[in-house]
Enzyme design. Structure first.
Site, PDB file in Angstrom:
ATOM      1  N   THR A  70      -0.452   7.901   7.698  1.00  0.00           N
ATOM      2  CA  THR A  70       0.742   7.470   6.964  1.00  0.00           C
ATOM      3  C   THR A  70       0.371   6.436   5.910  1.00  0.00           C
ATOM      4  O   THR A  70       0.782   6.543   4.745  1.00  0.00           O
ATOM      5  CB  THR A  70       1.785   6.908   7.953  1.00  0.00           C
ATOM      6  OG1 THR A  70       2.111   7.934   8.897  1.00  0.00           O
ATOM      7  CG2 THR A  70       3.040   6.454   7.234  1.00  0.00           C
ATOM      8  N   THR A 236      -8.003  -8.411   8.620  1.00  0.00           N
ATOM      9  CA  THR A 236      -9.169  -8.404   9.514  1.00  0.00           C
ATOM     10  C   THR A 236      -9.383  -6.993  10.045  1.00  0.00           C
ATOM     11  O   THR A 236      -8.447  -6.353  10.519  1.00  0.00           O
ATOM     12  CB  THR A 236      -8.938  -9.405  10.671  1.00  0.00           C
ATOM     13  OG1 THR A 236      -8.752 -10.696  10.102  1.00  0.00           O
ATOM     14  CG2 THR A 236     -10.110  -9.423  11.632  1.00  0.00           C
ATOM     15  N   CYS A 324      15.867  16.547  16.315  1.00  0.00           N
ATOM     16  CA  CYS A 324      17.259  16.203  16.545  1.00  0.00           C
ATOM     17  C   CYS A 324      17.530  14.874  15.855  1.00  0.00           C
ATOM     18  O   CYS A 324      17.103  13.825  16.327  1.00  0.00           O
ATOM     19  CB  CYS A 324      17.501  16.087  18.044  1.00  0.00           C
ATOM     20  SG  CYS A 324      19.229  16.172  18.454  1.00  0.00           S
TER      21      CYS A 324
HETATM   22  N1  PLP Z   1      -0.250  13.832   7.486  1.00  0.00           N
HETATM   23  C1  PLP Z   1      -0.251  14.890   8.326  1.00  0.00           C
HETATM   24  C2  PLP Z   1      -0.479  16.259   7.789  1.00  0.00           C
HETATM   25  C3  PLP Z   1      -0.037  14.686   9.693  1.00  0.00           C
HETATM   26  O1  PLP Z   1      -0.017  15.734  10.525  1.00  0.00           O
HETATM   27  C4  PLP Z   1       0.175  13.367  10.165  1.00  0.00           C
HETATM   28  C5  PLP Z   1       0.435  13.109  11.604  1.00  0.00           C
HETATM   29  O2  PLP Z   1       1.299  13.683  12.205  1.00  0.00           O
HETATM   30  C6  PLP Z   1       0.161  12.308   9.242  1.00  0.00           C
HETATM   31  C7  PLP Z   1      -0.059  12.586   7.910  1.00  0.00           C
HETATM   32  C8  PLP Z   1       0.384  10.894   9.677  1.00  0.00           C
HETATM   33  O3  PLP Z   1      -0.759  10.384  10.296  1.00  0.00           O
HETATM   34  P1  PLP Z   1      -0.666   9.102  11.273  1.00  0.00           P
HETATM   35  O4  PLP Z   1      -0.035   9.594  12.536  1.00  0.00           O
HETATM   36  O5  PLP Z   1      -2.082   8.676  11.468  1.00  0.00           O
HETATM   37  O6  PLP Z   1       0.146   8.071  10.574  1.00  0.00           O
END
Ligand code: PLP
Length: 385
Positions: A70, A236, A324
């Protein structure tokens, strides 16, 4: 429990845990400290960075450690947009991206950027011709995922990058969270400028990932403070997490031939078994260009969420793309993008196997699922027509 949800997350590999443990216990130093304890943490991070760089075929200084997929996706969008807005305010992505990308794109729209969302075909693939037509002089970023989390389709990234280079100066980012560790990846061969990965999808720890940023790419830091990660991402360092991430990649690389063979065999048994035994079942995503561990289906006349509850009662963990939200069932944006109507899209099921799964796990699923689908259809929550 039979765990068939490895696209959601994976169990930590014991080898990874072993590599991490010293940095969770006696080697607790801050990598910025000058004394021995700190310097040993620094060395561990340096070595991990070299391993990540070797895995992707990039230079160590092109690896930025993050808190996961993310953050990597957010960083790529915000960071490139902020630093390059004077060159243009147009961004291209697709309709099937993860929310971390889609929400980042929406955020840019709110700041006056224009976003083009490329459609996909019935198997989830992006057409390079569509990308060529969408590219403009003021396009600064193209972000298209390497492999999709819900339907497993693998996009033709090298071809999409070539089209981008032909028509614009835009940077190319790919979300490789699902493909990393499952299929070979060379950043050089793909040709991308930025790549996002996350450790927990490949038997590494949660909450740690990396954003690969090729030299020369202009990107604005999003987390500011100290001078960590060459002034690109302050904070950190998560030493144990970073060590675990690197070990997970090294193991994935080492074991890829063996794992691919095992995963593909189980996946193909699932696909054939489900399609054979369950009438009006359909495979979603690409039949060939798909992740080796990934099987996804639509069952006409069934709600995926109800199916998940039944599977859970039988001790099987799986997932459905629908969610949901505030009491009403919302179909997955990915399944809708494939061109299915809402009622059909609600009947989705994703089964994703891992290296720990066995033939007995597949047998159990194939034994249980047909009866569950039949019972749910008899209850007819959705028209079976
Ligand atoms: N992008 C894709 C294609 C994912 O499948 C996911 C996780 O579900 C993410 C981004 C997000 O990764 P993270 O869970 O490390 O934040």
């Amino acid at each position: 429990m039979v765990y068939l949800d490895h696209s959601a997350t994976t169990p930590l590999d014991p080898e990874v845990l072993e590599a991490m443990l010293p940095y969770l216990t006696e080697e607790y130093g801050n990598a910025s400290s000058v004394y021995g304890l700190g310097q040993r943490a620094r060395q561990a991070i340096d070595q991990a960075r070299d391993e990540v760089a070797a895995f992707y075929g990039v230079a160590a200084k092109e690896v930025i450690f993050t808190s996961g997929g993310t953050e990597g996706d957010n960083f790529a969008f915000r960071g490139v947009a902020q630093r390059n807005a004077e060159r243009g305010r147009h961004v291209i992505t697709s309709t099937i991206e993860h929310d971390a990308v889609l929400r980042s794109a929406e955020e840019l729209e709110g700041e006056g950027f224009e976003v083009t969302r490329l459609p996909v075909d019935h198997t989830g693939l992006i057409n390079p011709g569509d990308l060529a037509r969408a590219l403009r002089k003021d396009t600064i970023l193209v972000s298209l995922m390497h492999a999709n989390n819900e339907i497993g389709s693998i996009e033709p990234i090298a071809e999409l990058v070539a089209v981008t280079r032909e028509h614009s100066d835009a940077y190319f980012h790919t979300d490789a969270v699902q493909s990393t560790g499952k299929i070979p990846i060379s950043v050089e061969d793909l040709g991308v400028d930025l790549l996002t990965m996350s450790a927990h999808k490949l038997h590494g720890p949660k909450g740690v990932g990396a954003l690969i940023v090729r030299s020369g790419v202009r990107i604005q830091p999003q987390i500011v403070g100290g001078g960590h990660e060459r002034n690109r991402r302050a904070g950190t360092e998560n030493v144990a997490g970073i060590v675990g991430l690197a070990r997970a990649l090294t193991i994935a690389q080492r074991d890829m031939p063996k794992n691919t063979e095992h995963l593909t065999r189980l996946r193909d048994r699932l696909i054939e078994g489900v399609l054979d035994r369950i009438p009006r079942a359909e495979l979603t995503g690409h039949p060939v260009n798909r992740l080796p561990h990934h099987a996804s289906f639509l069952f006409q006349g069934v709600e995926g969420e109800s199916l998940l509850l039944q599977l859970d009662m039988a001790g099987i963990a799986a997932s459905s793309g629908s969610a949901c939200t505030s009491g009403s069932l919302e179909p997955s944006h990915v399944i809708l993008a494939l061109g299915y109507p809402r009622e059909r899209a609600l009947g989705s099921l994703r089964l994703s196997v891992g290296k720990g799964n066995t033939d007995a796990d597949v047998d159990l699923l194939l034994d249980q699922l047909p009866g569950m689908v039949a019972r749910l259809r008899a209850m007819a929550p959705i028209s079976a027509a």
